[in-house]
Design an enzyme around this catalytic site. Sequence first.
Site, PDB file in Angstrom:
ATOM      1  N   PRO A  21       0.846  -1.201   0.000  1.00 26.55           N
ATOM      2  CA  PRO A  21       0.000   0.000   0.000  1.00 26.55           C
ATOM      3  C   PRO A  21       0.874   1.241   0.000  1.00 26.55           C
ATOM      4  O   PRO A  21       1.476   1.584   1.011  1.00 26.55           O
ATOM      5  CB  PRO A  21      -0.776  -0.131   1.314  1.00 26.55           C
ATOM      6  N   MET A  22       0.973   1.907  -1.146  1.00 27.02           N
ATOM      7  CA  MET A  22       1.838   3.085  -1.272  1.00 27.02           C
ATOM      8  C   MET A  22       0.984   4.319  -1.521  1.00 27.02           C
ATOM      9  O   MET A  22       0.248   4.390  -2.506  1.00 27.02           O
ATOM     10  CB  MET A  22       2.833   2.883  -2.418  1.00 27.02           C
ATOM     11  N   ALA A  23       1.085   5.284  -0.622  1.00 32.51           N
ATOM     12  CA  ALA A  23       0.292   6.507  -0.743  1.00 32.51           C
ATOM     13  C   ALA A  23       0.607   7.216  -2.051  1.00 32.51           C
ATOM     14  O   ALA A  23       1.770   7.444  -2.391  1.00 32.51           O
ATOM     15  CB  ALA A  23       0.572   7.434   0.437  1.00 32.51           C
ATOM     16  N   CYS A 105       3.552   3.817   8.598  1.00 31.99           N
ATOM     17  CA  CYS A 105       3.795   5.036   7.825  1.00 31.99           C
ATOM     18  C   CYS A 105       4.714   5.978   8.589  1.00 31.99           C
ATOM     19  O   CYS A 105       4.429   6.349   9.734  1.00 31.99           O
ATOM     20  CB  CYS A 105       2.484   5.751   7.516  1.00 31.99           C
ATOM     21  N   LYS A 145       0.563  -3.819   9.369  1.00 33.80           N
ATOM     22  CA  LYS A 145       1.830  -3.522   8.708  1.00 33.80           C
ATOM     23  C   LYS A 145       2.612  -2.584   9.610  1.00 33.80           C
ATOM     24  O   LYS A 145       2.117  -1.509   9.978  1.00 33.80           O
ATOM     25  CB  LYS A 145       1.629  -2.881   7.337  1.00 33.80           C
ATOM     26  N   HIS A 175       8.238  -4.097   7.644  1.00 30.45           N
ATOM     27  CA  HIS A 175       9.203  -3.381   6.812  1.00 30.45           C
ATOM     28  C   HIS A 175      10.508  -3.284   7.598  1.00 30.45           C
ATOM     29  O   HIS A 175      10.505  -2.850   8.754  1.00 30.45           O
ATOM     30  CB  HIS A 175       8.689  -1.983   6.469  1.00 30.45           C
ATOM     31  N   ASN A 206       9.038  -7.079   3.902  1.00 26.51           N
ATOM     32  CA  ASN A 206       8.939  -5.923   3.013  1.00 26.51           C
ATOM     33  C   ASN A 206      10.181  -5.051   3.147  1.00 26.51           C
ATOM     34  O   ASN A 206      10.674  -4.845   4.249  1.00 26.51           O
ATOM     35  CB  ASN A 206       7.676  -5.130   3.367  1.00 26.51           C
ATOM     36  N   GLY A 230       7.031  -2.890  -2.973  1.00 23.62           N
ATOM     37  CA  GLY A 230       6.516  -1.546  -3.154  1.00 23.62           C
ATOM     38  C   GLY A 230       7.214  -0.822  -4.284  1.00 23.62           C
ATOM     39  O   GLY A 230       6.849  -0.947  -5.450  1.00 23.62           O
ATOM     40  N   ARG A 231       8.267  -0.082  -3.947  1.00 15.71           N
ATOM     41  CA  ARG A 231       8.927   0.785  -4.928  1.00 15.71           C
ATOM     42  C   ARG A 231       9.546   0.027  -6.092  1.00 15.71           C
ATOM     43  O   ARG A 231       9.787   0.612  -7.159  1.00 15.71           O
ATOM     44  CB  ARG A 231       9.984   1.632  -4.219  1.00 15.71           C
TER      45      ARG A 231
END
EC number: 1.3.1.-
Length: 332
Positions: A21-23, A105, A145, A175, A206, A230-231
């Site tokens: 889940p990436m803002a 986050c 997460k 993460h 992650n 993610g990235r």
Amino acid sequence: MIFRLKLPIWNSSDPLIVLAPMAGVSDLPFRKAVHAFGGISFSVSEMIASQSILRQAQKTFQRSLMIKDEIRVMQLAGNDPNLMAQAARWAADQGAHAIDLNFGCPAKQIAVNSFAGAALMKDEKLAESIFKSVVQAVNIPISVKMRMGWDAKTLNASNLIKLAHNSGISWVTVHGRTRCQFYKDSANWDFISELAKSSPLPIIGNGDIVDLKTAEHHWNTTNISGIMVGRGTYGKPWFLAQIFHKLKTGCILDAPSLSQQHKSVRTHIEDILTFYGKDRGVHILRKHLGWYSKGAAGATAFRQRVFKETCPQNIFKYIDAFYEEQMQGVPV
């Protein structure tokens, strides 16, 4: 011996590969682009603030939209156990198959100004209260997460995992950085590995999964139950399919041909414009085209044209011309 615990929404023997889940990135159009290549077990929505759900904000509605006929996991953020429980019931009513709680986050607006996200790792009593309130509010699995901790002196992920397990949480994604690291340094997979060995809950790892070699190494040497990326998907929505293929078969799946990439990019950009409308859509699509073109011949000139353009028709002309240039002399 590698022993992997199973998630309640993923009982397959296939490798578990998840889109993070990436803002500002993991919106519905991007998730659709990634799912189109296959190999993905499920994706997690962008973070949705529990308070905004009660206000019924338009952005909240857009972030809550899920892909039809796929496992739907919605991520919620907040720091009030009662509001989080209400938000969880709302998410379940929207058709979510599972809910992910954001305890990771690092952004100042979330973790400092709102005492949410990674800041919740600093208050284990509050964390436990949120876990219990949300679990009791709905009849679907709840995951969390998180990061390793707030900083190097407070690496308390293990404590929170125990609290999560005792509260009825179904799995945890970790993460491999602290909040204070943001995205600096390298993700600490030794830390994730040790957690996975002792955790009573399935652990999804992650951080820094940007190539097949790294993904394969962590999968083969740790007890993680899944990999979240993610990235590494920026400009490569097919990357999860490549990871899945490598872990399942041991063979490398080539990237799509330039012709296939061209078609995928066009579809993604069309979906962005349909989803957000012209004005907002044109602004959002620019970063994706920047990622898609990164490292290619003529990328700088392409980005300069696209970033100044406001007409969708012209943007598609630039996209077509860019890929035609890339495909010259290349089998498609």
